[in-house]
Design a protein around this motif. Structure first.
Motif, PDB file in Angstrom:
ATOM      1  N   ARG A   1       0.751  -1.270  -0.197  1.00 24.35           N
ATOM      2  CA  ARG A   1       0.052   0.182  -0.090  1.00 24.35           C
ATOM      3  C   ARG A   1       0.990   1.333   0.063  1.00 24.35           C
ATOM      4  O   ARG A   1       1.901   1.613   0.858  1.00 24.35           O
TER       5      ARG A   1
ATOM      6  N   PRO B   1      -4.822   4.537  -0.561  1.00 21.94           N
ATOM      7  CA  PRO B   1      -5.048   3.151  -0.471  1.00 21.94           C
ATOM      8  C   PRO B   1      -4.775   2.518  -1.910  1.00 21.94           C
ATOM      9  O   PRO B   1      -4.777   3.273  -2.946  1.00 21.94           O
ATOM     10  N   LEU B   2      -4.531   1.453  -2.060  1.00 15.18           N
ATOM     11  CA  LEU B   2      -4.462   0.564  -3.342  1.00 15.18           C
ATOM     12  C   LEU B   2      -5.896   0.844  -4.024  1.00 15.18           C
ATOM     13  O   LEU B   2      -6.986   0.894  -3.190  1.00 15.18           O
TER      14      LEU B   2
ATOM     15  N   GLN C   1      -7.500   5.166   6.002  1.00 11.22           N
ATOM     16  CA  GLN C   1      -6.274   4.517   5.641  1.00 11.22           C
ATOM     17  C   GLN C   1      -6.514   2.929   5.408  1.00 11.22           C
ATOM     18  O   GLN C   1      -5.471   2.035   5.729  1.00 11.22           O
TER      19      GLN C   1
ATOM     20  N   TRP D   1      -6.646  -0.624   3.319  1.00 12.79           N
ATOM     21  CA  TRP D   1      -5.610  -0.950   2.362  1.00 12.79           C
ATOM     22  C   TRP D   1      -5.852  -0.835   0.847  1.00 12.79           C
ATOM     23  O   TRP D   1      -4.904  -0.410   0.095  1.00 12.79           O
ATOM     24  N   ALA D   2      -7.000  -0.951   0.526  1.00 13.05           N
ATOM     25  CA  ALA D   2      -7.574  -1.063  -0.812  1.00 13.05           C
ATOM     26  C   ALA D   2      -8.934  -0.724  -0.881  1.00 13.05           C
ATOM     27  O   ALA D   2      -9.678  -1.077  -0.264  1.00 13.05           O
TER      28      ALA D   2
ATOM     29  N   PRO E   1      -4.806  -6.357   6.612  1.00 13.36           N
ATOM     30  CA  PRO E   1      -5.215  -5.129   5.486  1.00 13.36           C
ATOM     31  C   PRO E   1      -6.688  -5.414   5.339  1.00 13.36           C
ATOM     32  O   PRO E   1      -7.463  -6.379   5.220  1.00 13.36           O
TER      33      PRO E   1
END
Length: 283
Positions: A12, A17-18, A257, A259-260, A215
């Motif tokens: 990440r 985020p991704l 925040q 991960w994705a 995550p």
């Protein structure tokens, strides 16, 4: 690739985020069913999402909208494997969105690096073994049943606590099967056995998921709980017109925040993440 040898999840970035872009190779997905049913169209769409900056491409051949009926294993394989093969050569992170271990195994062999199982290993008892044996990243989503009746299971005393507890059980089962902790991503499963209000409650309490020290992937994109966001006439907003609401949710997810973020429309997601970055003074 063995689990012991793998470094299986993309890193990440520090400032956002991704972004996971969706490629649905289905005739009946809720927002884009049929648009990318042809393999060449799906591959082209994947290239377009990558050009827009997507970090991960999530390829799925089974609609999981409420009420959807399942395709055969053979049909799901026919839909997704050519698309995985067509995009794996880009070097991008490819995720296979499937509840079937056979599809997951063949997709990983074709170049997928993440298994995104919306059932979190519950629909197919061999899925956790497959994740362990292939060493692929493993997205474990909160799930209570298949699409045809999942909304009858949206009964909770405390949705946040119960989702976290049930996810912990799913993660524990995966690890018991040999999946390494560093392979695992958790997903609260917005829209899956959840009412609209329950989805909003989970978004308000993302910190509870992050307290699990794994995550977190969140997919809110175009889902039905957003159908009233932005409506001024009491009419439901059509799925393909929910990208404004999705981008607003992406601001919340970037602030938290995670991960994705899993989305259909990549550009507005990057704009949302940029807003948060500027507010933090990271620019």
């Amino acid at each position: 690739m063995t689990a012991a040898a793998s470094t299986v999840l993309p890193h990440r970035p520090a400032d956002r985020p991704l972004v996971m872009g969706v490629v649905n190779v289905t005739p009946d997905s809720f927002s884009d069913g049929g648009l990318f049913f042809d393999a060449s169209a799906a591959v082209a769409h994947g290239h377009e999402l990558l050009a827009q900056g997507a970090d991960i491409i999530d390829i799925g051949g089974e609609s999981t909208r409420p009420g959807a009926q399942r395709p055969s294993v053979e049909e799901e394989l026919r839909r997704v494997i050519p698309v995985v093969e067509g995009l794996a050569g880009t070097g991008a992170w490819i995720s296979i969105d499937t509840m079937r271990s056979e599809v997951a195994r063949e997709a990983v062999a074709a170049g997928a690096r993440i298994i995104n199982d919306v059932s979190g290993g519950l629909a197919d008892p061999r899925m956790a073994d497959t994740a362990a044996q292939t060493g692929a990243g493993f997205v474990v989503m909160h799930w209570r049943g298949h699409s045809h009746d999942m909304q009858t299971r949206a009964v909770y005393d405390d949705v946040t606590a119960e989702v976290c507890r049930e996810l912990a059980d799913q993660v524990g089962a995966a690890m018991d099967a040999g999946v390494l902790r560093e392979q695992i991503v958790i997903d609260p499963g917005l829209g899956f056995a959840k009412t609209a209000e329950q989805n909003w409650v989970l978004l308000r309490h993302l910190s509870a998921l992050q307290d699990m020290q794994l995550p977190v992937l969140v997919g809110a994109s175009r889902k039905s709980f957003l159908s009233r966001v932005g409506s001024r006439e009491g009419q439901a907003v059509a799925a393909e017109q929910r990208d404004f609401a999705t981008a607003a949710v992406s601001v919340v997810l970037a602030q938290a925040q995670v991960w994705a973020i899993r989305v259909h429309e990549v550009r507005s997601t990057f704009a949302a993440c940029d807003v948060v970055k500027h507010l933090r003074g990271d620019s």
